[in-house]
Every structure is written in C-alpha cells, then in structure tokens.
Design a protein around this motif. Structure first.
Motif, PDB file in Angstrom:
ATOM      1  N   GLU A 126      17.950  -2.084   1.030  1.00 37.49           N
ATOM      2  CA  GLU A 126      18.034  -0.823   0.287  1.00 37.49           C
ATOM      3  C   GLU A 126      16.695  -0.092   0.305  1.00 37.49           C
ATOM      4  OE1 GLU A 126      20.007  -0.927  -3.731  1.00 37.49           O
ATOM      5  OE2 GLU A 126      20.128  -3.035  -3.203  1.00 37.49           O
ATOM      6  N   ASP A 127      16.701   1.157   0.719  1.00 46.62           N
ATOM      7  CA  ASP A 127      15.545   2.025   0.531  1.00 46.62           C
ATOM      8  C   ASP A 127      15.706   2.668  -0.849  1.00 46.62           C
ATOM      9  OD1 ASP A 127      13.633   3.990   0.403  1.00 46.62           O
ATOM     10  OD2 ASP A 127      13.896   4.679   2.470  1.00 46.62           O
ATOM     11  N   ALA A 128      15.121   1.968  -1.842  1.00 44.40           N
ATOM     12  CA  ALA A 128      15.214   2.434  -3.235  1.00 44.40           C
ATOM     13  C   ALA A 128      13.937   3.175  -3.640  1.00 44.40           C
ATOM     14  CB  ALA A 128      15.475   1.245  -4.158  1.00 44.40           C
ATOM     15  N   ALA A 129      13.260   3.743  -2.629  1.00 48.17           N
ATOM     16  CA  ALA A 129      11.979   4.422  -2.862  1.00 48.17           C
ATOM     17  C   ALA A 129      12.082   5.493  -3.940  1.00 48.17           C
ATOM     18  CB  ALA A 129      11.489   5.052  -1.557  1.00 48.17           C
ATOM     19  N   GLU A 130      13.259   6.119  -4.033  1.00 46.60           N
ATOM     20  CA  GLU A 130      13.423   7.264  -4.947  1.00 46.60           C
ATOM     21  C   GLU A 130      14.158   6.887  -6.224  1.00 46.60           C
ATOM     22  OE1 GLU A 130      15.396  10.165  -2.448  1.00 46.60           O
ATOM     23  OE2 GLU A 130      13.710  10.229  -1.049  1.00 46.60           O
ATOM     24  N   SER A 131      14.570   5.619  -6.357  1.00 47.78           N
ATOM     25  CA  SER A 131      15.558   5.317  -7.390  1.00 47.78           C
ATOM     26  C   SER A 131      15.108   4.290  -8.431  1.00 47.78           C
ATOM     27  CB  SER A 131      16.873   4.878  -6.738  1.00 47.78           C
ATOM     28  OG  SER A 131      16.712   3.664  -6.049  1.00 47.78           O
ATOM     29  N   VAL A 160       0.797  -1.239   0.000  1.00 51.83           N
ATOM     30  CA  VAL A 160       0.000   0.000   0.000  1.00 51.83           C
ATOM     31  C   VAL A 160       0.823   1.280   0.000  1.00 51.83           C
ATOM     32  CG1 VAL A 160      -2.218  -0.737   0.910  1.00 51.83           C
ATOM     33  CG2 VAL A 160      -0.327  -0.330   2.490  1.00 51.83           C
ATOM     34  N   THR A 161       2.002   1.255   0.616  1.00 50.38           N
ATOM     35  CA  THR A 161       2.899   2.412   0.585  1.00 50.38           C
ATOM     36  C   THR A 161       4.347   1.911   0.611  1.00 50.38           C
ATOM     37  OG1 THR A 161       3.112   2.638   2.992  1.00 50.38           O
ATOM     38  CG2 THR A 161       1.324   3.899   1.953  1.00 50.38           C
ATOM     39  N   GLY A 162       5.271   2.818   0.340  1.00 49.80           N
ATOM     40  CA  GLY A 162       6.684   2.487   0.468  1.00 49.80           C
ATOM     41  C   GLY A 162       7.058   2.275   1.932  1.00 49.80           C
ATOM     42  N   THR A 163       6.456   3.058   2.813  1.00 46.17           N
ATOM     43  CA  THR A 163       6.748   2.911   4.242  1.00 46.17           C
ATOM     44  C   THR A 163       6.299   1.540   4.744  1.00 46.17           C
ATOM     45  OG1 THR A 163       6.415   5.290   4.483  1.00 46.17           O
ATOM     46  CG2 THR A 163       6.480   4.012   6.498  1.00 46.17           C
ATOM     47  N   ALA A 164       5.129   1.084   4.278  1.00 48.00           N
ATOM     48  CA  ALA A 164       4.638  -0.251   4.639  1.00 48.00           C
ATOM     49  C   ALA A 164       5.603  -1.317   4.116  1.00 48.00           C
ATOM     50  CB  ALA A 164       3.233  -0.473   4.077  1.00 48.00           C
ATOM     51  N   LEU A 168      20.102  12.091   6.650  1.00 51.98           N
ATOM     52  CA  LEU A 168      19.503  12.904   5.590  1.00 51.98           C
ATOM     53  C   LEU A 168      18.637  12.011   4.707  1.00 51.98           C
ATOM     54  CD1 LEU A 168      19.679  15.892   4.601  1.00 51.98           C
ATOM     55  CD2 LEU A 168      21.266  15.081   2.861  1.00 51.98           C
ATOM     56  N   THR A 169      17.375  11.836   5.123  1.00 53.98           N
ATOM     57  CA  THR A 169      16.427  11.061   4.318  1.00 53.98           C
ATOM     58  C   THR A 169      15.016  11.470   4.694  1.00 53.98           C
ATOM     59  OG1 THR A 169      15.633   8.823   3.738  1.00 53.98           O
ATOM     60  CG2 THR A 169      16.378   9.147   5.990  1.00 53.98           C
ATOM     61  N   PHE A 170      14.070  11.006   3.903  1.00 51.02           N
ATOM     62  CA  PHE A 170      12.652  11.172   4.217  1.00 51.02           C
ATOM     63  C   PHE A 170      12.356  10.441   5.543  1.00 51.02           C
ATOM     64  CE2 PHE A 170       8.290   9.316   3.590  1.00 51.02           C
ATOM     65  CZ  PHE A 170       7.596  10.489   3.823  1.00 51.02           C
ATOM     66  N   LEU A 203      10.571  -0.061  -2.936  1.00 57.44           N
ATOM     67  CA  LEU A 203      10.252   1.034  -3.849  1.00 57.44           C
ATOM     68  C   LEU A 203       9.044   1.782  -3.298  1.00 57.44           C
ATOM     69  CD1 LEU A 203      10.335  -0.958  -7.222  1.00 57.44           C
ATOM     70  CD2 LEU A 203      12.143   0.540  -6.345  1.00 57.44           C
ATOM     71  N   SER A 204       8.840   3.027  -3.745  1.00 53.65           N
ATOM     72  CA  SER A 204       7.628   3.775  -3.411  1.00 53.65           C
ATOM     73  C   SER A 204       6.978   4.284  -4.694  1.00 53.65           C
ATOM     74  CB  SER A 204       7.956   4.967  -2.500  1.00 53.65           C
ATOM     75  OG  SER A 204       6.849   5.864  -2.454  1.00 53.65           O
ATOM     76  N   PHE A 205       5.640   4.278  -4.695  1.00 49.68           N
ATOM     77  CA  PHE A 205       4.885   4.817  -5.836  1.00 49.68           C
ATOM     78  C   PHE A 205       3.929   5.898  -5.376  1.00 49.68           C
ATOM     79  CE2 PHE A 205       5.767   0.274  -6.463  1.00 49.68           C
ATOM     80  CZ  PHE A 205       6.737   0.408  -7.438  1.00 49.68           C
ATOM     81  N   ASN A 262       4.402  11.680  -5.835  1.00 50.07           N
ATOM     82  CA  ASN A 262       5.520  12.523  -6.283  1.00 50.07           C
ATOM     83  C   ASN A 262       6.718  11.695  -6.768  1.00 50.07           C
ATOM     84  OD1 ASN A 262       6.391  11.490  -3.865  1.00 50.07           O
ATOM     85  ND2 ASN A 262       7.100  13.433  -3.018  1.00 50.07           N
ATOM     86  N   LYS A 263       6.572  10.381  -6.837  1.00 49.08           N
ATOM     87  CA  LYS A 263       7.706   9.559  -7.265  1.00 49.08           C
ATOM     88  C   LYS A 263       7.711   9.406  -8.794  1.00 49.08           C
ATOM     89  CE  LYS A 263       9.609   8.983  -3.246  1.00 49.08           C
ATOM     90  NZ  LYS A 263       8.921   8.520  -2.096  1.00 49.08           N
ATOM     91  N   THR A 264       8.755   8.791  -9.324  1.00 49.18           N
ATOM     92  CA  THR A 264       8.920   8.709 -10.783  1.00 49.18           C
ATOM     93  C   THR A 264       7.754   7.978 -11.444  1.00 49.18           C
ATOM     94  OG1 THR A 264      11.309   8.803 -10.531  1.00 49.18           O
ATOM     95  CG2 THR A 264      10.500   7.933 -12.610  1.00 49.18           C
TER      96      THR A 264
HETATM   97  C1  LIG Z   1       8.946   8.188  -0.646  1.00 44.88           C
HETATM   98  C2  LIG Z   1       9.910   7.557   0.267  1.00 44.88           C
HETATM   99  C3  LIG Z   1       9.578   6.468   1.097  1.00 44.88           C
HETATM  100  C4  LIG Z   1       8.230   5.829   1.155  1.00 44.88           C
HETATM  101  O1  LIG Z   1       7.208   6.722   1.138  1.00 44.88           O
HETATM  102  P1  LIG Z   1       5.670   6.362   1.004  1.00 44.88           P
HETATM  103  O2  LIG Z   1       5.056   7.711   0.888  1.00 44.88           O
HETATM  104  O3  LIG Z   1       5.282   5.624   2.230  1.00 44.88           O
HETATM  105  O4  LIG Z   1       5.444   5.534  -0.237  1.00 44.88           O
HETATM  106  C5  LIG Z   1      10.575   5.904   1.889  1.00 44.88           C
HETATM  107  N1  LIG Z   1      11.820   6.378   1.874  1.00 44.88           N
HETATM  108  C6  LIG Z   1      12.192   7.393   1.083  1.00 44.88           C
HETATM  109  C7  LIG Z   1      13.616   7.826   1.078  1.00 44.88           C
HETATM  110  C8  LIG Z   1      11.246   8.041   0.273  1.00 44.88           C
HETATM  111  O5  LIG Z   1      11.612   9.073  -0.490  1.00 44.88           O
END
Ligand SMILES: *Cc1c(COP(=O)(O)O)cnc(C)c1O
Length: 389
Positions: A185-190, A71-75, A97-99, A209-211, A214-216
């Motif tokens: 790897e937190d490849a959410a942005e890559s 459901v989310t990248g955080t999940a 330095l990260t989200f 990954l995250s979708f 605002n992601k790619t």
């Molecule tokens: C976007 C992002 C996430 C996950 O974000 P969600 O909004 O939960 O999909 C995790 N880590 C980084 C570095 C991000 O940029």
C-alpha cells in the motif's frame, strides 16, 4: 447557481477567512523543544532516541505491528518493493493517477510500472477493472503471474489512497491473491484514514507513509515502512541502514544496503507532530464539512466526500467538476490562484510523462477523465481555526 470561475472564488471566500496555501504544516506543539533537545545534546543524525520513539508512535497510531522510519516516502517505497521481492524486469501494477514517486520507485529496481485505471467512487485503483484486465493479459504458471503480451512477471500491486481517500481494499486484496501479486500500500497520503474501521497501511504485506512538508504530519522530509511481519520489519531496518552487521567496532555489511535512515532531528519534529495528529484530523474534517456545505447548492461541481466504507483524513480536498463543465477547469485554477486561494489540478496521469509512455497499461479512461475535472483546494489543518460563519 450555475458554475462560473467567480462562483468558485466566492464559495472559497465564504469558507476561508483569507489567502490560503494548498497544504501548510502546523507547528504549534513541542517541535521547538524536541528539535532544541537534539541540538543541545548533539544527537542530530543517525542515532538518538527520537527515531525509536517516532516509530513506536506510528505503530501505535496505525495499529500496524512495526514501523521503520526513512528519509523520504519514495525511499520507503523503494525499500518496500525490494522487500516485496520485486526484481529487475518485473512489472508492478500502479495507478496512472498518482504522484510520480509511486512509479519512480518501481523504476529504481529496474522494474516496469504497469498502469491501472481509477474509479470515481474512491479516486483510486478500480479492483473490478484490474481483474478484467489481468484476466485478459495475464496467465499464471507455477504460481507466477506473467504478462502474456510482454513476457514479464507481474510481481506486485501498489494501490494509492488518493488524496487520503482509501481505495476499496477488500476486493483489491482478492484480485492480488488470485494473481499472486504482493500488495504494497502506498499510504503516503492517508495517515489517519481508515478502511472499514482499520487504518490504511494495515492491509498489504508492506505499506509506506510520507512525512514531506505538505503531508498531514511532517518531519521536513521523511517516510516510513509499515508491516505486521516482524521478520520483514527487521529486514527493512537492516536494508535502510546500510545493512551493517552489529559489532563493537568492525564495519561489516552483508548486502548492498541503502542509507535511508531518518535523522534524529527529523524524527524529533515527527514526534511533536504525531502528538497533534488527532487535532489535525479533527480540523481537516471540520474544513471538509464546511466545504461540502458551501458547495452543496452549486450546480456543475461537487465536493468529493469519503467513500461509504471509509473514514478519510481529507489530506487534499477535492472538487470534481461535472463532465460538461471540464472545460472550465483551467479558468477556475487561474481565477482562484489570482485571488490567493492556492488550487491545483491533479497530477498529470503518469502514462503521459515522457519516461513512462512506453509502459504497459490498461484503458485509462477514468484516470484521464478525473484528471480533466479535478481541482485540489486549500486543505491545511490550521484553516479550520478561521472558518467563516
Ligand atoms: C508524497 C507521496 C509519496 C512520497 O513522497 P516523498 O516526497 O518522497 O515523501 C509517494 N506516493 C504518494 C502517492 C505521495 O503522495
């Protein structure tokens, strides 16, 4: 030319044909058709063909064996850390330095983020500095890495490919091996970024990954767990789908699972977006090249370009002010936003946030310095269509 806030506004205006958001989705493919198909057939929720199709597209594109949509990248991060064996009261190395999501996921497990510094070359974790820090504060007994200061186990390391630029993965993997840390790897942005020719998210035991919008690539909201380990992939699917044991009618669950499955309607969006990913990446690269050329002759600021070992997706484009120009950052943010070019500073370094101030950390001088000098500028793939000149 010397640097003034007006110079940055003029330079952005020389590249962009009009007002620009930081990162907007491009909805120009089969999104309407696929979502309509979900609505027409009633397959809008937890079952339906788009989830499987989306997962297959992710695995094919990244070259990682298996993808499990969430459901989310955080999940995805939360579940990946469970699968990496992180337990309550463990520490997990994360960049300062990260989200905030990177560190939040660690706390969901009752574990503690341990903040590590960045390097300017990649904007991500500095492997050499991390090794020196762990040499200093950690000891390994019976294969377990322990923080001598806090007494806690250090279980895993979660590097982030910051703004889409790959972290230096090879030396980082060596450090993780030395200290017996699981690399996640937190490849959410890559998505679309490569390290030495290999897609990011293909180096750790697990990656995410995250979708987000605002992601790619976006599914509205969404994420995915990637792994080359078939057994872990099956466990990821099970854990994120309420751990239901297959049966014709019984509701039986063998662990306390998560309800983190991506709905079919979101996956439908994702399939249409993935079909356009190569175009998005090409557009983002052209925009980055236009920025690089436009800022090349302005003293006091530089456009951040991919490290030599990387091909980056340029998810969020980065301006780095020279150290003696850092005091101009907020004036530049004000002037650009007033001119309808949406710009943003980097995230407040996480060790400064109230819930993380007591967390263990190393010296974070580079993360602090980058935060003071970094500005994100408009980066939507659609902006490439209207580059001036
Ligand atoms: C976007 C992002 C996430 C996950 O974000 P969600 O909004 O939960 O999909 C995790 N880590 C980084 C570095 C991000 O940029």
């Amino acid at each position: 030319m010397t640097l003034e806030p007006a110079t940055v506004v003029e330079t952005l205006a020389s590249v962009l044909s009009g007002p620009a958001a930081l990162h907007e989705p491009t909805i120009t493919g089969n999104e309407w058709d696929y979502v309509k198909d979900c609505l027409d057939t009633g397959w809008v929720s937890t079952a339906g063909g788009y989830v499987d199709r989306f997962e297959k597209m992710l695995a094919d594109f990244t070259g990682v064996g298996h993808a499990v949509a969430t459901v989310t990248g955080t999940a995805a991060l939360h579940a990946a850390l469970v699968l990496a064996g992180v337990k309550a009261d463990d520490e997990v190395i994360v960049p300062a330095l990260t989200f905030v999501g990177t560190a939040n996921a660690v706390t969901y497990l009752g574990a503690v983020p341990h903040f590590a510094d960045a390097e300017e070359r990649t904007l991500g974790l500095d492997p050499a500095k991390l090794e020196a820090h762990l040499d200093d504060i950690a000891e390994i007994t019976d294969g377990i890495c322990r923080n001598k200061v806090t007494g806690r186990r250090i279980a895993a390391c979660v590097p982030v490919h910051t703004f889409g630029h790959p972290v230096d993965l090879d030396p980082l993997a060596v450090v993780c091996e030395k200290f017996n840390l699981v690399l996640v790897e937190d490849a959410a942005e890559s998505l679309g970024s490569y390290y030495n020719g290999r897609h990011t998210g293909n180096h750790g035991r697990l990656s995410v990954l995250s979708f987000n919008g605002n992601k790619t690539v976006t599914t509205g909201g969404g994420g995915a767990i990637l792994t080359n380990d078939a057994d872990l992939a099956a466990k990821a699917k099970h854990l994120t789908t309420t751990a239901k044991v297959a049966h014709k009618w019984e509701y039986s669950h063998d662990i306390a699972g998560f309800n983190y499955r991506l709905p079919n309607i979101n996956a439908a969006l994702g399939c249409a977006q993935m079909e356009q990913l190569s175009d998005f990446l090409e557009g983002k690269r052209r925009l980055a090249q236009a920025y690089e050329a436009a800022f090349a002759n302005i003293d006091g600021v530089r456009f951040f370009t991919e490290p030599p070992f990387a091909k980056s997706n340029y998810w969020l484009n980065v301006l780095l002010l020279d150290p003696d120009m850092a005091a101009l950052r907020d004036d530049i943010l004000a002037a650009t936003n007033d001119s309808d070019f949406m710009t943003r500073p980097a995230w407040t370094p996480l060790h400064r946030l109230p819930m993380f101030t007591d967390c263990p950390k190393m010296g974070l001088t580079v993360a602090e310095d980058l935060y003071a000098r970094l500005i994100n500028i408009p980066s939507s793939p659609g902006l490439a269509e209207a580059i001036n000149g």
